[in-house]
Design a protein around this motif. Structure first.
Motif, mmCIF file in Angstrom:
data_model
loop_
_atom_site.group_PDB
_atom_site.id
_atom_site.type_symbol
_atom_site.label_atom_id
_atom_site.label_comp_id
_atom_site.label_asym_id
_atom_site.label_seq_id
_atom_site.Cartn_x
_atom_site.Cartn_y
_atom_site.Cartn_z
ATOM 1 N N THR A 1 40.967 10.108 41.257
ATOM 2 C CA THR A 1 40.825 11.067 42.346
ATOM 3 C C THR A 1 39.389 11.582 42.383
ATOM 4 O OG1 THR A 1 43.125 11.781 42.292
ATOM 5 C CG2 THR A 1 41.533 13.331 43.202
ATOM 6 N N TYR A 2 38.825 11.622 43.572
ATOM 7 C CA TYR A 2 37.449 12.099 43.737
ATOM 8 C C TYR A 2 37.451 13.552 44.174
ATOM 9 C CZ TYR A 2 35.014 7.671 43.095
ATOM 10 O OH TYR A 2 34.467 6.542 42.546
ATOM 11 N N PHE A 3 36.386 14.233 43.777
ATOM 12 C CA PHE A 3 36.181 15.624 44.167
ATOM 13 C C PHE A 3 34.816 15.750 44.823
ATOM 14 C CE2 PHE A 3 39.627 16.054 41.293
ATOM 15 C CZ PHE A 3 40.272 17.248 41.588
ATOM 16 N N LEU A 4 34.739 16.597 45.830
ATOM 17 C CA LEU A 4 33.473 16.922 46.474
ATOM 18 C C LEU A 4 33.096 18.327 46.029
ATOM 19 C CD1 LEU A 4 31.348 15.840 48.458
ATOM 20 C CD2 LEU A 4 32.545 17.054 50.277
ATOM 21 N N VAL A 5 32.016 18.412 45.238
ATOM 22 C CA VAL A 5 31.558 19.679 44.691
ATOM 23 C C VAL A 5 30.260 20.054 45.408
ATOM 24 C CG1 VAL A 5 31.071 20.968 42.592
ATOM 25 C CG2 VAL A 5 32.504 18.924 42.475
ATOM 26 N N THR A 6 30.232 21.225 46.022
ATOM 27 C CA THR A 6 29.075 21.668 46.800
ATOM 28 C C THR A 6 28.406 22.850 46.111
ATOM 29 O OG1 THR A 6 30.164 20.967 48.846
ATOM 30 C CG2 THR A 6 28.280 22.450 49.050
ATOM 31 N N PHE A 7 27.130 22.671 45.765
ATOM 32 C CA PHE A 7 26.328 23.712 45.126
ATOM 33 C C PHE A 7 25.364 24.280 46.171
ATOM 34 C CE2 PHE A 7 27.616 20.792 41.824
ATOM 35 C CZ PHE A 7 27.933 21.596 40.742
ATOM 36 N N LEU B 1 27.573 11.053 42.537
ATOM 37 C CA LEU B 1 26.607 10.777 43.595
ATOM 38 C C LEU B 1 26.237 12.116 44.215
ATOM 39 C CD1 LEU B 1 25.073 9.075 45.720
ATOM 40 C CD2 LEU B 1 27.216 8.993 47.020
ATOM 41 N N ALA B 2 24.967 12.491 44.127
ATOM 42 C CA ALA B 2 24.491 13.771 44.662
ATOM 43 C C ALA B 2 23.624 13.527 45.895
ATOM 44 C CB ALA B 2 23.696 14.534 43.607
ATOM 45 N N VAL B 3 23.868 14.294 46.944
ATOM 46 C CA VAL B 3 23.112 14.182 48.194
ATOM 47 C C VAL B 3 22.636 15.572 48.590
ATOM 48 C CG1 VAL B 3 23.161 13.520 50.621
ATOM 49 C CG2 VAL B 3 24.446 12.180 48.956
ATOM 50 N N LEU B 4 21.330 15.702 48.814
ATOM 51 C CA LEU B 4 20.755 16.980 49.233
ATOM 52 C C LEU B 4 20.848 17.138 50.741
ATOM 53 C CD1 LEU B 4 18.969 19.537 48.669
ATOM 54 C CD2 LEU B 4 16.990 18.059 49.121
ATOM 55 N N HIS B 5 21.399 18.259 51.170
ATOM 56 C CA HIS B 5 21.383 18.660 52.576
ATOM 57 C C HIS B 5 20.600 19.962 52.691
ATOM 58 C CE1 HIS B 5 25.199 16.286 53.999
ATOM 59 N NE2 HIS B 5 24.182 15.515 53.672
ATOM 60 N N THR B 6 19.815 20.102 53.735
ATOM 61 C CA THR B 6 19.031 21.320 53.924
ATOM 62 C C THR B 6 19.457 22.094 55.159
ATOM 63 O OG1 THR B 6 17.334 20.106 55.166
ATOM 64 C CG2 THR B 6 17.027 20.307 52.779
ATOM 65 N N HIS B 7 20.525 21.694 55.823
ATOM 66 C CA HIS B 7 20.905 22.319 57.093
ATOM 67 C C HIS B 7 22.362 22.753 57.071
ATOM 68 C CE1 HIS B 7 22.292 18.178 57.399
ATOM 69 N NE2 HIS B 7 23.137 18.590 58.328
ATOM 70 N N ASN B 8 22.660 23.738 57.908
ATOM 71 C CA ASN B 8 24.053 24.060 58.196
ATOM 72 C C ASN B 8 24.422 23.430 59.533
ATOM 73 O OD1 ASN B 8 22.821 25.704 60.114
ATOM 74 N ND2 ASN B 8 23.224 27.615 59.010
ATOM 75 N N ARG B 9 25.585 23.745 60.031
ATOM 76 C CA ARG B 9 26.058 23.080 61.251
ATOM 77 C C ARG B 9 25.228 23.450 62.475
ATOM 78 N NH1 ARG B 9 31.317 20.855 60.502
ATOM 79 N NH2 ARG B 9 32.163 21.384 58.455
ATOM 80 N N HIS C 1 25.653 18.280 47.844
ATOM 81 C CA HIS C 1 27.013 17.765 47.761
ATOM 82 C C HIS C 1 27.075 16.737 46.639
ATOM 83 C CE1 HIS C 1 28.443 19.687 51.403
ATOM 84 N NE2 HIS C 1 27.450 19.181 52.102
ATOM 85 N N VAL C 2 28.036 16.878 45.756
ATOM 86 C CA VAL C 2 28.229 15.916 44.678
ATOM 87 C C VAL C 2 29.621 15.320 44.805
ATOM 88 C CG1 VAL C 2 28.247 15.520 42.197
ATOM 89 C CG2 VAL C 2 26.701 17.224 43.169
#
Length: 388
Positions: free
Chosen positions: A90-96, A142-150, A159-160
Motif C-alpha cells: 500500500t502506498y501513502f502520499l505524505v505532504t510536508f 519518490l519526492a516531488v517539490l511543488h511551489t504553488h497552491n491551486r 509530496h512524497v
C-alpha cells in the motif's frame, strides 16, 4: 483557451515595468523561451516528407520545463518509469508543508531552502521507518517539490509517494506494514491502514528543517510554529498518486486549456477549489498573472523529483528482485525496465514520415517553402529545441 506565448507578448512590457526589481535571471530566461515557443519568432526546422517529398518549415518548441505546451513526451516517459518501479504494498502520499512564516525566506534563498525541505522530508520518513518495529529498515520514496497552491500562490511543499514497506539489506529482509486489499486486483488499502503519526512527523520535520537552515547560515524569522503541517494518507497501489505528481513535473503549473480568456487587460484562469472540489475561476491583471507563473520557475539545474532509498536508481537490481519475489498473485510479470520509447513519428498529410533536414533556422533565413497540412503530435513534439 489562450496561448501563454500570446499573453507574454502582450503583457511582458508591463511585467518588466512593475516587477523588474524582483525578476531573477531564471525568470528572464523563462520569459524569453515561453514567449517565443512555437511562434513565428522562434527558430524553425526544415522537414521533408519521405513519401511525397513535400517540405515544411515549422517553429521549434522551447523545451522549457515551465512551459505548458512542451515536454508531454518527457512527462509520460517519467511516469512510465515510475510505474515500472511500483512494489506490492500500500502506498501513502505524505505532504510536508513549509510554514507561511518561512515563505519570504524561501523566496530569497530558493535553492538552499528547497534543498533543506526535500532533504528533511526524506530524512524524517527514513528515521520513522528505521525506528518502526514493523518496518525496521530503509524505505523507498519518490519526492516531488511543488511551489504553488491551486490558485497559483507561492506555497512551497513536498509530496512524497512511498510504499508502507522497508528493506533491511543487512538481514536481507523485506517488510510491509500495510498490505493491499485482499480482493484480487484491488488497489484499496487494507482496513486500518496507518503509516506514521502526522503530528509526530510534523514535529521531527520542523526540527530537521530548522537545523538545515541554521547550518546554511540563514536567520530564521520569529514566531515559527512548533509543529508543522504534515498530511499522510493511503493512496492504494500508488498509480493515481504518481499520475498526479507527474502532472506538473515537466509542463509548468497550469494547463493552457485552463487559461479561459483575456479581456480588457485581465486574465481569467480556472482551478479546482480545495474545499468544495469544484471548478472555480480567478481573474487578475495580465502582468500579475505572468508574475504568478514566474514565481514557480525553479533555479537552473534544480532537480524537482528525486528517488530515495530502495527506489533510488542505484538500487534497480534489488528493486527488480523484490518485484519478482513478491509479485501480486493477480498481476502478470512485468518486463524489465527498458530505455525510453522512441518519440512518435511526425507525419505528413499523405501519411509519410517527416524527416528533419535542418534545425534552428532563423525566421529571416528560412527557405521559401510552403508548410503543408501535416500532423504534428503536440503531445510528443518530435524535436524540442533546447532544454532548460
Amino acid at each position: 483557451m489562450m496561448r501563454l506565448a500570446e499573453l507574454i507578448q502582450q503583457f511582458e512590457p508591463e511585467l518588466l515595468q512593475r516587477y523588474a526589481h524582483r525578476l531573477l535571471p531564471s525568470h528572464r530566461q523563462a520569459l524569453s523561451a515561453l514567449g517565443t515557443c512555437r511562434t513565428r519568432f522562434a527558430p524553425h526546422m526544415l522537414a521533408a516528407c519521405a513519401g511525397c517529398h513535400t517540405q515544411a518549415c515549422l517553429p521549434h518548441s522551447c523545451g522549457h520545463r515551465a512551459c505548458p505546451h512542451c515536454q508531454h513526451f518527457e512527462s509520460e516517459a517519467w511516469l512510465q518509469r515510475q510505474l515500472k518501479a511500483l512494489v506490492p504494498a500500500t502506498y501513502f502520499l505524505v505532504t510536508f508543508t513549509l510554514p507561511a512564516q518561512l515563505r519570504t525566506l524561501a523566496w530569497s534563498h530558493q535553492r538552499v531552502v528547497y534543498e533543506a525541505l526535500m532533504g528533511a522530508a526524506w530524512n524524517t520518513l527514513n528515521t520513522f521507518s528505521q525506528n518502526d518495529p514493523k518496518l525496521a529498515g530503509t524505505p523507498g520514496a519518490l519526492a516531488v517539490l511543488h511551489t504553488h497552491n491551486r490558485q497559483l500562490g507561492f506555497h512551497p511543499h513536498v509530496h512524497v509517494c512511498m510504499p508502507a514497506a522497508a528493506l533491511n539489506a543487512k538481514e536481507r529482509l523485506w517488510r510491509t506494514k500495510v498490505e493491499l486489499g485482499k480482493t484480487p486486483g484491488s488497489a484499496q488499502p487494507a482496513r486500518g491502514g496507518y503509516l506514521f503519526s502526522h503530528k509526530a512527523l510534523g514535529k521531527v520535520f520542523a526540527a530537521k528543517v530548522r537545523a538545515a537552515l541554521a547550518q546554511a547560515g540563514l536567520t530564521l524569522p520569529a514566531g515559527l510554529p512548533e509543529r508543522w503541517v504534515v498530511d499522510c494518507k493511503a493512496v492504494g497501489d500508488g498509480q493515481a498518486a504518481l499520475r498526479y505528481l507527474g502532472r506538473y513535473l515537466y509542463r509548468g503549473v497550469i494547463s493552457e486549456r485552463d487559461i479561459l480568456r483575456c479581456k480588457d487587460g485581465m486574465v481569467t484562469f480556472r482551478y479546482r477549489d480545495a474545499q468544495s472540489g469544484k471548478s472555480a475561476t480567478r481573474t487578475l491583471p495580465g502582468a500579475d498573472f505572468l508574475w504568478l507563473l514566474l514565481q514557480h520557475v525553479l533555479p537552473k539545474g534544480f532537480v524537482r523529483a528525486r528517488n530515495f532509498g530502495f527506489l533510488h536508481h542505484n538500487n534497480r537490481r534489488s528493486l527488480r528482485l523484490l518485484q519478482v519475489l513478491h509479485l501480486r498473485p493477480s498481476a502478470p510479470p512485468s518486463p524489465p525496465p527498458t530505455t525510453s520509447p522512441p518519440r512518435p513519428v511526425w507525419r505528413c498529410a499523405c501519411g509519410g514520415a517527416m524527416v528533419i533536414l535542418r534545425r534552428r533556422l532563423r525566421p529571416d533565413a528560412m527557405p521559401a517553402c510552403a508548410a503543408p497540412q501535416t500532423e504534428r503530435p503536440d503531445k510528443a513534439d518530435p524535436v524540442e529545441a533546447s532544454k532548460h
